[in-house]
Enzyme design. Structure first.
Site, short mmCIF file in Angstrom:
data_model
loop_
_atom_site.label_atom_id
_atom_site.label_comp_id
_atom_site.label_asym_id
_atom_site.label_seq_id
_atom_site.Cartn_x
_atom_site.Cartn_y
_atom_site.Cartn_z
N THR A 1 -10.65 -26.47 -2.02
CA THR A 1 -10.14 -25.18 -1.56
C THR A 1 -10.08 -25.18 -0.03
O THR A 1 -10.87 -25.87 0.61
CB THR A 1 -11.12 -24.10 -2.06
OG1 THR A 1 -10.98 -24.01 -3.46
CG2 THR A 1 -10.88 -22.75 -1.42
N ARG B 1 -7.98 -17.10 -15.46
CA ARG B 1 -9.25 -16.98 -14.71
C ARG B 1 -8.95 -16.69 -13.22
O ARG B 1 -8.12 -17.33 -12.60
CB ARG B 1 -10.03 -18.29 -14.83
CG ARG B 1 -11.36 -18.30 -14.06
CD ARG B 1 -11.26 -19.00 -12.74
NE ARG B 1 -12.56 -19.19 -12.10
CZ ARG B 1 -12.73 -19.65 -10.87
NH1 ARG B 1 -11.68 -19.98 -10.14
NH2 ARG B 1 -13.93 -19.80 -10.37
N ILE B 2 -9.67 -15.75 -12.67
CA ILE B 2 -9.56 -15.46 -11.24
C ILE B 2 -10.90 -15.78 -10.61
O ILE B 2 -11.96 -15.42 -11.14
CB ILE B 2 -9.17 -13.98 -11.02
CG1 ILE B 2 -7.72 -13.76 -11.51
CG2 ILE B 2 -9.31 -13.59 -9.55
CD1 ILE B 2 -7.29 -12.32 -11.58
N GLY B 3 -10.87 -16.49 -9.49
CA GLY B 3 -12.11 -16.89 -8.82
C GLY B 3 -12.46 -15.97 -7.67
O GLY B 3 -11.95 -14.85 -7.56
N ASP B 4 -13.31 -16.46 -6.79
CA ASP B 4 -13.78 -15.65 -5.66
C ASP B 4 -12.80 -15.57 -4.52
O ASP B 4 -12.81 -14.61 -3.74
CB ASP B 4 -15.07 -16.29 -5.11
CG ASP B 4 -14.81 -17.71 -4.62
OD1 ASP B 4 -14.41 -18.55 -5.47
OD2 ASP B 4 -14.97 -17.98 -3.43
N THR C 1 -16.36 -21.14 -0.10
CA THR C 1 -15.85 -22.12 -1.06
C THR C 1 -16.99 -22.58 -1.97
O THR C 1 -18.16 -22.53 -1.56
CB THR C 1 -15.22 -23.34 -0.35
OG1 THR C 1 -14.97 -24.37 -1.31
CG2 THR C 1 -16.12 -23.91 0.74
N GLY C 2 -16.64 -23.00 -3.17
CA GLY C 2 -17.66 -23.45 -4.11
C GLY C 2 -17.40 -22.86 -5.48
O GLY C 2 -16.26 -22.60 -5.85
N LYS C 3 -18.47 -22.64 -6.21
CA LYS C 3 -18.35 -22.16 -7.59
C LYS C 3 -18.07 -20.66 -7.55
O LYS C 3 -18.95 -19.84 -7.27
CB LYS C 3 -19.65 -22.46 -8.32
CG LYS C 3 -19.63 -22.10 -9.76
CD LYS C 3 -18.70 -23.03 -10.52
CE LYS C 3 -18.38 -22.54 -11.90
NZ LYS C 3 -17.75 -21.23 -11.95
N GLY C 4 -16.83 -20.32 -7.86
CA GLY C 4 -16.36 -18.95 -7.68
C GLY C 4 -17.22 -17.90 -8.37
O GLY C 4 -17.46 -16.82 -7.82
N1 ASP Z 1 -14.15 -21.07 -5.01
C1 ASP Z 1 -13.05 -21.65 -5.72
C2 ASP Z 1 -12.98 -21.08 -7.12
O1 ASP Z 1 -14.00 -20.94 -7.76
C3 ASP Z 1 -13.14 -23.14 -5.79
C4 ASP Z 1 -13.57 -23.83 -4.53
O2 ASP Z 1 -13.90 -23.22 -3.55
O3 ASP Z 1 -13.54 -25.04 -4.52
O4 ASP Z 1 -11.91 -20.82 -7.56
#
Ligand code: ASP
EC number: 3.4.19.5
Length: 318
Positions: free
Chosen positions: A189, A217-220, A239-242
């Site tokens: 991301t 699915r919608i992330g952060d 960034t990371g696990k949404g």
């Molecule tokens: N945060 C993003 C999501 O979960 C993925 C990422 O940051 O790599 O969609």
């Protein structure tokens, strides 16, 4: 007080033995985008213009998980999302579920500027893109062979993958566990934060989401206050696990700790990353109105780069 800029190309469990052919193009892209952003700041472009410019450029680089390089859903489709926010006015725009738009961040800005709303998704967002005449391509242009392979591997392992692999959730159980290191999804991301010499702030983030995510699915990333937030204190792009970033309202919490607890940017960001999100799930870049910059993560690494008016500059992965 002075201008500052920071950008990221995603956080995750980035292997330290990342082969040069995977590492170098990303480092070069980050350097290039940093230079572009610095030049735009020096040319007196607004922070909002600079974050849009930089994130557009990152979206065009296929080795990041945004725009051109977006990872695939369980059905093998792309559903891109992006967000942009101006700190001083708190004006913001967000989009999700894009399948044909070349630069999602620019559509997010148009939502902010041309609609009475903040967030458009799926068919409505696509229709708005057509109405605005932004550049679109057939959705098949986003389906790269690398991402098809990533999806195949994720499906075989029944996993939903964070961009840089290892910490993942089992698709069926929602639990974290170790993965096969051969499951390569080393792309990320993208995001950018900027403060100008007057203390005006802006942020933007763009992503394809997670490999093998459910359709819809919608992330952060497009959620104001989760993956993206700016006010008059700071600008943050996470960034990371949404799902974890949303639960912890990462970007807003950094701003809130500064606003209500009087913490410095560094202390606030460190608190949120170390204490509010599980280890291995989150990273962020942020700048404050006074020109501080921070790039923190609790994952193995985060592709990142920053520069400040007083001559400080840093690029890093681990
Ligand atoms: N945060 C993003 C999501 O979960 C993925 C990422 O940051 O790599 O969609």
């Amino acid at each position: 007080m002075g201008w500052a800029i920071a950008l990221h190309g995603g956080a995750g469990d980035i292997p330290r033995h990342l082969p040069p052919e995977r590492r170098q193009p990303r480092e070069a892209a980050l350097q290039n985008c940093l230079s572009m952003g610095v030049a735009a700041i020096k040319a007196n472009k607004s922070p909002l213009d600079v974050v849009e410019l930089v994130v557009r450029e990152l979206e065009n680089v296929p080795c990041f998980n945004a725009g051109r390089g977006s990872v695939l859903t369980h059905s093998g489709t792309v559903e891109m999302e992006a967000c942009i926010m101006d700190g001083n006015t708190k004006r913001c725009g967000a989009v999700s579920g894009l399948t044909t738009v070349v630069n999602p961040v620019s559509l997010a800005r148009l939502v902010m500027e041309k609609t009475p709303h903040i967030y458009l998704s799926f068919q409505g967002a696509e229709a708005f893109a057509r109405e605005q005449g932004v550049q679109t391509v057939d959705t098949s242009n986003f389906i790269t062979s690398e991402n098809v392979e990533r999806l195949k591997q994720a499906k075989e392992a029944n996993r939903i993958q964070i961009d840089y692999t290892q910490p993942v959730i089992m698709a069926s159980k929602g639990e974290y566990e170790e993965t096969n290191p051969n499951l390569d999804s080393q792309i990320g991301t993208v995001g950018c934060v900027v403060v100008d010499g007057n203390g005006s702030l802006a942020t933007a983030t763009s992503t394809g989401g997670l490999v093998n995510k459910m359709v819809g699915r919608i992330g952060d990333t497009p959620i104001i206050g989760a993956g993206t937030y700016a006010n008059r204190f700071c600008a943050v792009s996470a960034t990371g696990k949404g799902e974890e970033i949303m639960r912890a309202t990462v970007a807003r919490d950094v701003a809130a700790l500064m606003e209500f607890k009087g913490m410095s940017l560094e202390v606030a960001a460190d608190y949120v990353i170390q204490h509010c999100t599980p280890k291995g799930t989150a990273g962020l870049v942020a700048v404050s109105a006074t020109g501080e910059v921070t790039m923190l993560f609790n994952t193995t690494g985060m592709f990142r780069a920053c520069a400040t008016e007083d001559g400080y500059s840093e690029t890093g992965i681990w």
